[in-house]
Design a protein around this motif. Structure first.
Motif, PDB file in Angstrom:
ATOM      1  N   GLY A 100     -22.487  55.587 -36.464  1.00 60.10           N
ATOM      2  CA  GLY A 100     -23.493  56.643 -36.508  1.00 60.10           C
ATOM      3  C   GLY A 100     -24.855  56.226 -37.018  1.00 60.10           C
ATOM      4  N   LYS A 101     -24.973  55.016 -37.592  1.00 55.60           N
ATOM      5  CA  LYS A 101     -26.265  54.573 -38.129  1.00 55.60           C
ATOM      6  C   LYS A 101     -27.046  53.860 -37.033  1.00 55.60           C
ATOM      7  N   TYR A 102     -28.285  54.279 -36.840  1.00 50.72           N
ATOM      8  CA  TYR A 102     -29.123  53.705 -35.795  1.00 50.72           C
ATOM      9  C   TYR A 102     -29.344  52.214 -36.053  1.00 50.72           C
ATOM     10  N   ARG A 103     -28.889  51.415 -35.104  1.00 52.71           N
ATOM     11  CA  ARG A 103     -29.092  49.959 -35.122  1.00 52.71           C
ATOM     12  C   ARG A 103     -28.761  49.343 -36.487  1.00 52.71           C
ATOM     13  N   ARG A 104     -27.546  49.630 -36.955  1.00 53.56           N
ATOM     14  CA  ARG A 104     -27.098  49.047 -38.216  1.00 53.56           C
ATOM     15  C   ARG A 104     -27.212  47.526 -38.152  1.00 53.56           C
ATOM     16  N   ALA A 105     -27.666  46.930 -39.236  1.00 55.37           N
ATOM     17  CA  ALA A 105     -27.941  45.483 -39.242  1.00 55.37           C
ATOM     18  C   ALA A 105     -26.673  44.648 -39.193  1.00 55.37           C
ATOM     19  N   VAL A 106     -25.571  45.172 -39.739  1.00 58.55           N
ATOM     20  CA  VAL A 106     -24.333  44.407 -39.756  1.00 58.55           C
ATOM     21  C   VAL A 106     -23.244  45.199 -39.038  1.00 58.55           C
ATOM     22  N   VAL A 107     -22.289  44.481 -38.519  1.00 58.33           N
ATOM     23  CA  VAL A 107     -21.147  45.111 -37.855  1.00 58.33           C
ATOM     24  C   VAL A 107     -20.072  45.357 -38.905  1.00 58.33           C
ATOM     25  N   THR A 108     -19.510  46.532 -38.906  1.00 64.33           N
ATOM     26  CA  THR A 108     -18.549  46.874 -39.942  1.00 64.33           C
ATOM     27  C   THR A 108     -17.195  47.257 -39.366  1.00 64.33           C
ATOM     28  N   ASP A 109     -16.159  47.022 -40.176  1.00 65.78           N
ATOM     29  CA  ASP A 109     -14.815  47.443 -39.796  1.00 65.78           C
ATOM     30  C   ASP A 109     -14.408  48.735 -40.516  1.00 65.78           C
ATOM     31  N   ALA A 110     -15.342  49.308 -41.250  1.00 68.24           N
ATOM     32  CA  ALA A 110     -15.037  50.524 -42.007  1.00 68.24           C
ATOM     33  C   ALA A 110     -14.964  51.736 -41.089  1.00 68.24           C
ATOM     34  N   ARG A 111     -13.815  52.358 -41.082  1.00 64.53           N
ATOM     35  CA  ARG A 111     -13.615  53.523 -40.206  1.00 64.53           C
ATOM     36  C   ARG A 111     -14.618  54.633 -40.509  1.00 64.53           C
ATOM     37  N   SER A 112     -14.991  54.767 -41.753  1.00 66.26           N
ATOM     38  CA  SER A 112     -15.893  55.843 -42.167  1.00 66.26           C
ATOM     39  C   SER A 112     -17.301  55.689 -41.599  1.00 66.26           C
ATOM     40  N   ALA A 113     -17.643  54.495 -41.149  1.00 65.83           N
ATOM     41  CA  ALA A 113     -18.988  54.267 -40.599  1.00 65.83           C
ATOM     42  C   ALA A 113     -19.133  54.777 -39.176  1.00 65.83           C
ATOM     43  N   TYR A 114     -18.041  55.044 -38.538  1.00 67.11           N
ATOM     44  CA  TYR A 114     -18.062  55.443 -37.124  1.00 67.11           C
ATOM     45  C   TYR A 114     -17.987  56.959 -37.030  1.00 67.11           C
ATOM     46  N   ASP A 115     -19.046  57.537 -36.517  1.00 71.77           N
ATOM     47  CA  ASP A 115     -19.160  58.989 -36.478  1.00 71.77           C
ATOM     48  C   ASP A 115     -18.699  59.606 -35.164  1.00 71.77           C
ATOM     49  N   TYR A 116     -18.629  58.810 -34.136  1.00 67.65           N
ATOM     50  CA  TYR A 116     -18.315  59.348 -32.816  1.00 67.65           C
ATOM     51  C   TYR A 116     -17.099  58.623 -32.259  1.00 67.65           C
ATOM     52  N   TRP A 117     -16.185  59.404 -31.686  1.00 67.95           N
ATOM     53  CA  TRP A 117     -14.910  58.847 -31.233  1.00 67.95           C
ATOM     54  C   TRP A 117     -14.562  59.356 -29.840  1.00 67.95           C
ATOM     55  N   GLY A 118     -13.937  58.477 -29.062  1.00 70.98           N
ATOM     56  CA  GLY A 118     -13.393  58.890 -27.796  1.00 70.98           C
ATOM     57  C   GLY A 118     -12.022  59.520 -27.984  1.00 70.98           C
ATOM     58  N   GLN A 119     -11.443  59.940 -26.869  1.00 70.86           N
ATOM     59  CA  GLN A 119     -10.138  60.617 -26.906  1.00 70.86           C
ATOM     60  C   GLN A 119      -8.980  59.639 -27.031  1.00 70.86           C
ATOM     61  N   GLY A 120      -9.233  58.390 -26.715  1.00 73.02           N
ATOM     62  CA  GLY A 120      -8.195  57.381 -26.822  1.00 73.02           C
ATOM     63  C   GLY A 120      -7.512  57.100 -25.493  1.00 73.02           C
ATOM     64  N   THR A 121      -6.999  55.899 -25.365  1.00 75.09           N
ATOM     65  CA  THR A 121      -6.246  55.508 -24.179  1.00 75.09           C
ATOM     66  C   THR A 121      -4.995  54.763 -24.637  1.00 75.09           C
ATOM     67  N   GLN A 122      -3.865  55.104 -24.041  1.00 69.71           N
ATOM     68  CA  GLN A 122      -2.578  54.554 -24.472  1.00 69.71           C
ATOM     69  C   GLN A 122      -2.366  53.152 -23.901  1.00 69.71           C
ATOM     70  N   VAL A 123      -1.982  52.253 -24.767  1.00 70.27           N
ATOM     71  CA  VAL A 123      -1.562  50.906 -24.363  1.00 70.27           C
ATOM     72  C   VAL A 123      -0.123  50.723 -24.810  1.00 70.27           C
ATOM     73  N   THR A 124       0.729  50.388 -23.862  1.00 70.12           N
ATOM     74  CA  THR A 124       2.140  50.165 -24.166  1.00 70.12           C
ATOM     75  C   THR A 124       2.512  48.772 -23.682  1.00 70.12           C
ATOM     76  N   VAL A 125       3.031  47.962 -24.597  1.00 66.45           N
ATOM     77  CA  VAL A 125       3.442  46.604 -24.273  1.00 66.45           C
ATOM     78  C   VAL A 125       4.954  46.545 -24.330  1.00 66.45           C
ATOM     79  N   ASP A 126       5.561  46.256 -23.197  1.00 74.26           N
ATOM     80  CA  ASP A 126       7.010  46.255 -23.073  1.00 74.26           C
ATOM     81  C   ASP A 126       7.543  44.841 -23.307  1.00 74.26           C
ATOM     82  N   SER A 127       8.529  44.743 -24.165  1.00 81.98           N
ATOM     83  CA  SER A 127       9.127  43.432 -24.421  1.00 81.98           C
ATOM     84  C   SER A 127      10.165  43.068 -23.368  1.00 81.98           C
TER      85      SER A 127
END
Length: 127
Positions: A100-127
Motif C-alpha cells: 500500500g505504500k507508494y513506491r516503497r524503497a525496500v521490498v518487504t515480506d511483512a504481511r501487514s505492509a500489503y493493503d490490497y489482495w486478490g481472491q486467490g488461486t488454488q495450487v494443488t501438487v499431487d504426489s
C-alpha cells in the motif's frame, strides 16, 4: 481501490511447473511493490515472493528459493510467479498482494505492509 486478478493455478504432479499471473491496473502496477503469499483457508498466509515497483529488487522466501521466481511485465501490467520443481507441500491457495505504500524503497515480506489482495488461486501438487 486496487484490483488484483490472479490466474494460472491448477493441479500438477510433483516435480512439475506452474506459472501464476496477477493482473492489475497500469497505475497500481507503476506505483506499488507486488507480492505473493500462500495459505490454507483459516491459517495465516505465508510469504512467498515479492518484487519492487520498478522490478529492480526481488525477495524470495527461503522455502521456495531456487524453485520459484517472481517477475513483472510492464506492457501487460502483470506480475508472474514461476513455480518449478513443485512439491506436495507447495499445495495452497496463492494470493497476489500489492504493497500500500507508494513506491516503497525496500521490498518487504511483512504481511501487514500489503493493503490490497486478490481472491486467490488454488495450487494443488499431487504426489
Amino acid at each position: 481501490q486496487v484490483q488484483l486478478e490472479e490466474s494460472g493455478g491448477g493441479l500438477v504432479q510433483a516435480g512439475g511447473s506452474l506459472r501464476l499471473s496477477c493482473a492489475t491496473s497500469k497505475r497500481a502496477f507503476a506505483s506499488y511493490a507486488m507480492g505473493w503469499f500462500r495459505g490454507v483457508p483459516g491459517d495465516q498466509r505465508e510469504f512467498v515472493a515479492a518484487i519492487s515497483w520498478s522490478g529492480g529488487s526481488t525477495f524470495i522466501a527461503d522455502s521456495v528459493k531456487g524453485r520459484f521466481t517472481i517477475s513483472r511485465d510492464s506492457a501487460k501490467n502483470t506480475v508472474y510467479l514461476q513455480m518449478n520443481s513443485l512439491k506436495p507441500e507447495d499445495t495452497a491457495v496463492y494470493y497476489c498482494a500489492a504493497d500500500g505504500k507508494y513506491r516503497r524503497a525496500v521490498v518487504t515480506d511483512a504481511r501487514s505492509a500489503y493493503d490490497y489482495w486478490g481472491q486467490g488461486t488454488q495450487v494443488t501438487v499431487d504426489s
